[in-house]
Write a protein that holds these residues in place. Structure first.
Motif, PDB file in Angstrom:
ATOM      1  N   ARG A 163       1.062  -1.258   0.309  1.00 33.09           N
ATOM      2  CA  ARG A 163       0.084  -0.074  -0.227  1.00 33.09           C
ATOM      3  C   ARG A 163       0.885   0.962   0.195  1.00 33.09           C
ATOM      4  NH1 ARG A 163      -3.145  -3.006   3.495  1.00 33.09           N
ATOM      5  NH2 ARG A 163      -1.513  -2.144   5.559  1.00 33.09           N
ATOM      6  N   TYR A 164       2.252   1.243   0.521  1.00 29.28           N
ATOM      7  CA  TYR A 164       2.526   2.572   0.394  1.00 29.28           C
ATOM      8  C   TYR A 164       3.507   2.692  -0.586  1.00 29.28           C
ATOM      9  CZ  TYR A 164       7.574   4.294   0.535  1.00 29.28           C
ATOM     10  OH  TYR A 164       8.626   5.237  -0.161  1.00 29.28           O
ATOM     11  N   PHE A 165       3.961   1.649  -1.341  1.00 28.08           N
ATOM     12  CA  PHE A 165       4.377   1.513  -2.635  1.00 28.08           C
ATOM     13  C   PHE A 165       3.109   1.945  -4.056  1.00 28.08           C
ATOM     14  CE2 PHE A 165       7.630  -2.202  -1.917  1.00 28.08           C
ATOM     15  CZ  PHE A 165       8.345  -1.067  -1.556  1.00 28.08           C
ATOM     16  N   LYS A 166       2.560   1.712  -4.327  1.00 33.86           N
ATOM     17  CA  LYS A 166       0.835   2.197  -4.646  1.00 33.86           C
ATOM     18  C   LYS A 166       0.697   3.688  -3.549  1.00 33.86           C
ATOM     19  CE  LYS A 166      -3.631   1.182  -5.361  1.00 33.86           C
ATOM     20  NZ  LYS A 166      -5.203   0.467  -5.677  1.00 33.86           N
ATOM     21  N   LYS A 167       0.419   4.186  -3.314  1.00 36.66           N
ATOM     22  CA  LYS A 167       0.378   5.809  -2.159  1.00 36.66           C
ATOM     23  C   LYS A 167       1.227   6.444  -3.063  1.00 36.66           C
ATOM     24  CE  LYS A 167      -2.070   4.155   1.316  1.00 36.66           C
ATOM     25  NZ  LYS A 167      -2.639   4.855   3.061  1.00 36.66           N
ATOM     26  N   LYS A 168       2.548   5.791  -2.942  1.00 39.13           N
ATOM     27  CA  LYS A 168       4.037   6.520  -3.093  1.00 39.13           C
ATOM     28  C   LYS A 168       4.096   6.717  -4.562  1.00 39.13           C
ATOM     29  CE  LYS A 168       8.816   6.676  -3.346  1.00 39.13           C
ATOM     30  NZ  LYS A 168       8.840   8.023  -2.747  1.00 39.13           N
ATOM     31  N   GLY A 169       2.982   6.157  -5.381  1.00 38.44           N
ATOM     32  CA  GLY A 169       2.242   6.283  -7.004  1.00 38.44           C
ATOM     33  C   GLY A 169       3.694   4.975  -7.656  1.00 38.44           C
ATOM     34  N   LEU A 170       4.195   4.138  -7.680  1.00 39.31           N
ATOM     35  CA  LEU A 170       4.442   3.016  -7.909  1.00 39.31           C
ATOM     36  C   LEU A 170       3.491   1.835  -8.633  1.00 39.31           C
ATOM     37  CD1 LEU A 170       7.760   2.375  -5.594  1.00 39.31           C
ATOM     38  CD2 LEU A 170       7.548   4.063  -7.721  1.00 39.31           C
ATOM     39  N   ARG A 171       3.570   1.849  -9.922  1.00 35.51           N
ATOM     40  CA  ARG A 171       3.505   0.486 -10.347  1.00 35.51           C
ATOM     41  C   ARG A 171       3.911  -0.929  -9.881  1.00 35.51           C
ATOM     42  NH1 ARG A 171       4.502  -4.477 -13.542  1.00 35.51           N
ATOM     43  NH2 ARG A 171       5.995  -3.404 -14.232  1.00 35.51           N
ATOM     44  N   THR A 172       2.386  -1.101  -8.629  1.00 35.28           N
ATOM     45  CA  THR A 172       3.121  -2.411  -7.568  1.00 35.28           C
ATOM     46  C   THR A 172       2.533  -3.655  -8.044  1.00 35.28           C
ATOM     47  OG1 THR A 172       2.722  -0.148  -6.476  1.00 35.28           O
ATOM     48  CG2 THR A 172       2.544  -2.245  -5.125  1.00 35.28           C
ATOM     49  N   VAL A 173       2.799  -4.522  -7.478  1.00 30.32           N
ATOM     50  CA  VAL A 173       2.621  -6.207  -7.802  1.00 30.32           C
ATOM     51  C   VAL A 173       3.122  -6.317  -6.186  1.00 30.32           C
ATOM     52  CG1 VAL A 173       3.676  -8.251  -9.716  1.00 30.32           C
ATOM     53  CG2 VAL A 173       4.019  -6.137 -10.519  1.00 30.32           C
ATOM     54  N   THR A 174       2.385  -7.594  -6.151  1.00 27.14           N
ATOM     55  CA  THR A 174       1.933  -7.947  -4.569  1.00 27.14           C
ATOM     56  C   THR A 174       2.229  -9.493  -5.257  1.00 27.14           C
ATOM     57  OG1 THR A 174      -0.256  -8.426  -4.316  1.00 27.14           O
ATOM     58  CG2 THR A 174       1.004  -5.845  -4.265  1.00 27.14           C
ATOM     59  N   ASN A 175       3.047 -10.488  -3.540  1.00 26.95           N
ATOM     60  CA  ASN A 175       2.313 -12.033  -4.536  1.00 26.95           C
ATOM     61  C   ASN A 175       2.569 -12.094  -2.537  1.00 26.95           C
ATOM     62  OD1 ASN A 175       3.069 -14.403  -5.419  1.00 26.95           O
ATOM     63  ND2 ASN A 175       4.893 -14.919  -4.012  1.00 26.95           N
ATOM     64  N   ASP A 176       1.948 -13.620  -3.100  1.00 24.11           N
ATOM     65  CA  ASP A 176       2.005 -13.972  -0.986  1.00 24.11           C
ATOM     66  C   ASP A 176       1.204 -15.446  -1.601  1.00 24.11           C
ATOM     67  OD1 ASP A 176       2.599 -13.327   2.102  1.00 24.11           O
ATOM     68  OD2 ASP A 176       1.359 -14.961   1.845  1.00 24.11           O
ATOM     69  N   PHE A 177       2.411 -16.422  -1.109  1.00 21.39           N
ATOM     70  CA  PHE A 177       1.625 -17.609  -0.915  1.00 21.39           C
ATOM     71  C   PHE A 177       0.348 -17.848  -0.758  1.00 21.39           C
ATOM     72  CE2 PHE A 177       3.598 -18.780   2.472  1.00 21.39           C
ATOM     73  CZ  PHE A 177       3.292 -19.332   3.197  1.00 21.39           C
ATOM     74  N   LEU A 178      -0.656 -17.676   0.558  1.00 22.89           N
ATOM     75  CA  LEU A 178      -1.473 -17.665   1.072  1.00 22.89           C
ATOM     76  C   LEU A 178      -2.395 -16.429   0.831  1.00 22.89           C
ATOM     77  CD1 LEU A 178       0.055 -16.821   4.968  1.00 22.89           C
ATOM     78  CD2 LEU A 178      -0.813 -19.186   4.386  1.00 22.89           C
ATOM     79  N   TYR A 179      -3.530 -17.653   0.050  1.00 20.42           N
ATOM     80  CA  TYR A 179      -5.003 -17.308   0.176  1.00 20.42           C
ATOM     81  C   TYR A 179      -5.500 -15.725   0.370  1.00 20.42           C
ATOM     82  CZ  TYR A 179      -9.504 -16.879  -3.223  1.00 20.42           C
ATOM     83  OH  TYR A 179      -9.573 -16.335  -4.109  1.00 20.42           O
ATOM     84  N   PHE A 180      -5.265 -15.181   1.295  1.00 22.00           N
ATOM     85  CA  PHE A 180      -6.794 -14.583   1.804  1.00 22.00           C
ATOM     86  C   PHE A 180      -5.343 -13.337   1.718  1.00 22.00           C
ATOM     87  CE2 PHE A 180      -3.419 -15.094   5.563  1.00 22.00           C
ATOM     88  CZ  PHE A 180      -3.745 -13.819   6.318  1.00 22.00           C
TER      89      PHE A 180
END
Length: 341
Positions: A40-57
């Motif tokens: 969320r910090y990256f997104k608010k900073k205006g960066l194109r943001t890619v997130t990943n996590d193996f937990l579905y929630f």
């Protein structure tokens, strides 16, 4: 959301390192997104943001907070305010039976198991909201964006009525005051950065070929696996009626153990991350009491860094378990930075 190792308190340090060491960053990959604080910090900073996590929630949470740039309209659903509608829903207003209600039957004293994760009324409310969201999706009344928006709202509401100390590996044997509150969904905060952001639900090795300016990695530090600590949130997100075991009703996670949580595999896991990463810069969160030593991880970073670009930043970090002996220097939160060769 309370989350083990959440990095909300470290965002100021991350901001300083980005501004000083890599000012020309326009995209970022958060490899172990967790609660999504850094994403969320990256997104608010205006960066194109890619997130990943193996937990579905976690993936569900990111699909809402990172994947969406505006609140879904819900035109097809025909309900002006679905959050308000779901908050007022009662089982008698639905066509669901109590036998379908997995949380009510397995994580409240109403079920034969007598587990005390939730008061029966809240367990039942979780179920009927979750079943309703799924029914709307199956009938084509909401699209994926609406689905993740509503499901994220439910997941964010659950911790405020859970009868736990912070994680779901155990429940309290008495009812905490929090558990008596009636669960209430709230509208998730949606922030637009005008970018086509992306959310992934993969093992970290499957994502290392993603090309961004910055890779941020916050892997587990010790042998404590994340899924057992958040198994109920995972089950609510998936709602897959899993086989449960033990006093706490744990779902099976044998195929989802992290290489970062084992002393025998952690070194190779870090080397894979550093070797196969396709991002220009790498920033790793760790601490000085992790399964891999500071010297070992520093040498690995230097091995894959451009000359003279590796830096280690350390910060005092308050320990939450006072009975664990402190090392001489105390617990340090660490940020390993390098520009990759």
């Amino acid at each position: 959301m309370r989350y083990i190792g959440g990095k909300s308190l470290l965002l100021g340090a991350i901001e300083q390192i980005i501004n000083k060491q890599m000012p020309s960053v326009y995209s970022a990959l958060d490899l172990f997104a967790g609660s999504g604080a850094v994403s969320r910090y990256f997104k608010k900073k205006g960066l194109r943001t890619v997130t990943n996590d193996f937990l579905y929630f976690s993936y569900v949470l990111q699909q809402c907070s990172i994947g969406l740039n505006r609140t879904p309209s819900f035109r097809t659903l025909g309900i002006k305010d679905p959050i308000r509608y779901l908050n007022g829903l009662r089982i008698q207003d639905t066509d669901f039976e109590e036998s379908q209600c997995f949380i009510y039957n397995n994580y409240t004293p109403a079920g034969e198991c007598k587990r005390m994760y939730f008061q029966p009324a809240n367990g039942l409310k979780i179920d009927i909201i979750r079943l309703t969201i799924e029914k709307w999706r199956m009938r084509g009344l909401i699209d994926d964006k609406g689905y993740y928006y509503l499901l994220s709202s439910l997941l964010q509401a659950v911790p405020y009525v859970a009868n736990i100390t912070g994680v779901y590996s155990a429940y309290l044997k008495f009812w905490d005051a929090r558990s008596y509150h009636i669960m209430e969904l709230k509208k998730p905060e949606i922030i637009s950065n005008g970018k086509k952001n992306q959310c992934l639900n993969e093992d970290y090795v499957q994502v290392l070929d993603k090309r961004c300016d910055l890779l941020y990695a916050d892997p587990p530090y010790n042998s404590r696996e994340y899924l057992p600590n958040y198994h109920i949130l995972e089950t609510i997100a998936r709602y897959d009626y899993p086989q449960l075991s033990g006093v706490t009703g744990m779902r099976n996670y044998q195929g989802q153990k992290s290489a970062f949580c084992r002393k025998s595999t952690v070194y190779d896991a870090f080397e894979t991350l550093l070797r196969d990463c396709r991002c220009r810069y790498i920033l790793i969160s760790y601490n000085n009491e992790g399964l891999i030593s500071t010297d070992q991880l520093s040498r690995l970073c230097e091995k894959y860094a451009c000359e003279h670009t590796f830096c280690l930043f350390e910060y005092d970090y308050r320990r939450y378990k006072n009975k664990i002996p402190n090392s001489k220097e105390g617990l340090k939160e660490q940020l390993y930075f390098l520009k990759r060769r």
